[in-house]
Design an enzyme around this catalytic site. Structure first.
Site, PDB file in Angstrom:
ATOM      1  N   HIS A  70       0.839  -1.186   0.000  1.00 15.34           N
ATOM      2  CA  HIS A  70       0.000   0.000   0.000  1.00 15.34           C
ATOM      3  C   HIS A  70       0.885   1.250   0.000  1.00 15.34           C
ATOM      4  CE1 HIS A  70      -2.953  -2.656   2.525  1.00 15.34           C
ATOM      5  NE2 HIS A  70      -2.864  -3.060   1.276  1.00 15.34           N
ATOM      6  N   TYR A 133       3.648   2.743  13.501  1.00 16.96           N
ATOM      7  CA  TYR A 133       4.052   3.792  12.567  1.00 16.96           C
ATOM      8  C   TYR A 133       3.423   5.135  12.930  1.00 16.96           C
ATOM      9  CZ  TYR A 133      -0.039   1.548  10.289  1.00 16.96           C
ATOM     10  OH  TYR A 133      -1.251   0.952  10.016  1.00 16.96           O
TER      11      TYR A 133
END
Length: 470
Positions: A70, A133
């Site tokens: 992605h 993240y």
């Protein structure tokens, strides 16, 4: 097993902007501690000051969990809190490195910065792996700007440690396209404000027509409007070039003009400063020699204190002060701008042709700046990205007076330059019946700083001759 005691180091990958960091992890028999993301230490190593706004965690309880590929419309700093992964990254951005692949393992002692448009995927190598993240935009599963690549793409040819046939992959990931069918992620946009003005038209010629270049006029985007902060999805923009300004120097001395000058040159600039700071946008803003009073002996440098005389100069100086608060800014100081529109050179050429003998001031000194040269200098700064800050940008060559320029215009158009009558500024405005702004007598700007970046504008004498031929 996590390696303890490493130094904080940075390793550039073959994909531009994709950077691996080895992290110091401090451990003993009780466990370990690390500074996962440390702005003060990582920025000097080259980590972009990417402005995270959200922290996400993906927990995976089984070995072989495989996710991606992605590419998202934001930057992210990826690390592992516990466990270990095999990571694969594919550049899906428009450009020469489209399709480039990088793979490596991450554990708690290694992290990676993933720029916008680079496809991110991973496969867990240990149970109970937590993949974390930081991102610099708020996550949305259905937002614009995503791009995807099939995990099994033959061109990327990722060598997965656990064959994809042996792991569970989501139906969405199975359905993603092969590389040949992926639409490259375009760069973030450049917005040019004031596209109908003299500088705006030159910027359009310089930057050209591209999907990621947007040109606006006051009719399509009014920077003085109260809703400016919501007028665009500002996270989609990389650069704003502000070619708008209130430049009616004498009218600014009137009550209505003063209001308008402050609204455009200061208040609207403050709105742009907030937007660009919050969204990590580079702001290019064009200022003026009128921020100085013109009493200095010698050329004005970027470090000289501003000392404006009139309202116009005061509003430009206020705008300059605001611009310097923007982390990513290029403040361009220029002088005596000549472009495609009504200006001094056109006026002198018209007077010469019509047989009119003008009086022209001869106690103001500076250099002409043609909008084509100004636009080229701005493009150079954005292409090369030297240190942010203030840059003087004018034509080069010997400084002249307005009377000198008028004589040259007459001569180059085949007329007698002695038809010009030189006068002082005081004499010229002695009979004025409307307010007039004070002018700096010395408008010459030092060009050393921009020259050291590799850019030198043409000599004003050559540019003037070219302009008149056109």
């Amino acid at each position: 097993m996590t390696e303890f005691g490493k130094d904080l180091t940075r390793t550039q990958t073959p994909i531009p902007g994709l950077v691996v960091f080895d992290l110091p992890v401090h451990g003993d028999n009780r466990g370990w501690f690390k500074e996962n993301w440390q702005r003060e230490k990582m920025l000097p190593l080259g980590l972009e000051d990417f402005g995270p706004v959200q922290n996400n965690i993906s927990f995976n309880d089984q070995v072989g969990t495989t996710r991606g590929i992605h590419a998202e419309p934001w930057d992210k700093f990826v690390s592992v809190a516990t466990g270990r992964i095999f990571g694969a990254w594919v550049d899906l951005r428009q450009g020469p490195t489209f399709g480039a692949v990088f793979t490596t393992e991450l554990d708690p002692s290694r992290a990676i910065f993933v720029p916008r448009g680079v496809g991110n995927s991973y496969q867990t190598l240990e149970p109970d792996t937590a993949y974390t993240y930081l991102v610099n935009d708020h996550w949305s599963p259905n937002g614009e700007g995503y791009s995807f690549l099939n995990l099994a793409d033959e061109t990327a040819a990722i060598d997965w440690p656990i064959p994809l046939a042996d792991v569970e992959i989501s139906a969405k990931d199975h359905a993603h396209p092969r590389l040949k069918d992926v639409a490259p992620v375009p760069p973030r946009k450049t917005l040019i404000l004031g596209a109908n003005g003299q500088l705006g038209r030159a910027l359009r010629d310089e930057f050209g027509e591209h999907p990621h270049i947007e040109y606006t006029t006051r009719a399509t985007l009014d920077i003085t409007a109260p809703n400016l902060a919501t007028a665009r999805r500002w996270r989609d923009y990389d650069t704003i070039i502000n070619a708008t300004a209130y430049t009616a120097v004498d009218k600014a001395e009137t009550p209505d003009g003063r209001t308008d000058a402050w609204a455009v040159n200061a208040t609207a600039v403050a709105s742009l400063a907030r937007i660009t700071t919050e969204n990590r946008i580079t702001l290019v803003h064009v200022s003026s020699d009128y921020v100085f009073d013109g009493t200095k002996h010698g050329e004005y440098t970027e470090e000289d204190p501003v000392t404006p005389l009139g309202v116009y100069g005061q509003t430009k100086a206020a705008g300059d002060a605001i611009i310097t608060t923007v982390p990513r800014h290029y403040l361009i100081r220029t002088s005596w701008v000549i472009g495609d529109g009504n200006n001094f050179v056109r006026t002198m050429a018209s007077l010469a042709e019509r047989g009119i003998n003008p009086t022209v001031v001869d106690d103001q000194t500076g250099r002409l700046t043609f909008t084509t040269d100004l636009a080229a200098g701005i493009h150079h700064l954005l292409n090369t990205r030297p240190a942010y800050g203030t840059y003087n940008l004018t034509g080069t060559g010997t400084p002249t007076t307005w009377a000198d320029i008028a004589r040259t215009v007459f001569e180059l158009t085949g007329h007698d330059p002695d038809r010009i009558t030189p006068v002082t500024t005081t004499q010229y405005y002695a009979t004025a019946t409307t307010p007039t702004a004070p002018r700096p007598h010395n408008s010459t700007l030092d060009l050393t700083k921009i020259t050291t970046t590799g850019h030198t504008a043409p000599d004003t004498a050559d540019s003037l001759a070219t302009y008149l031929r056109r």
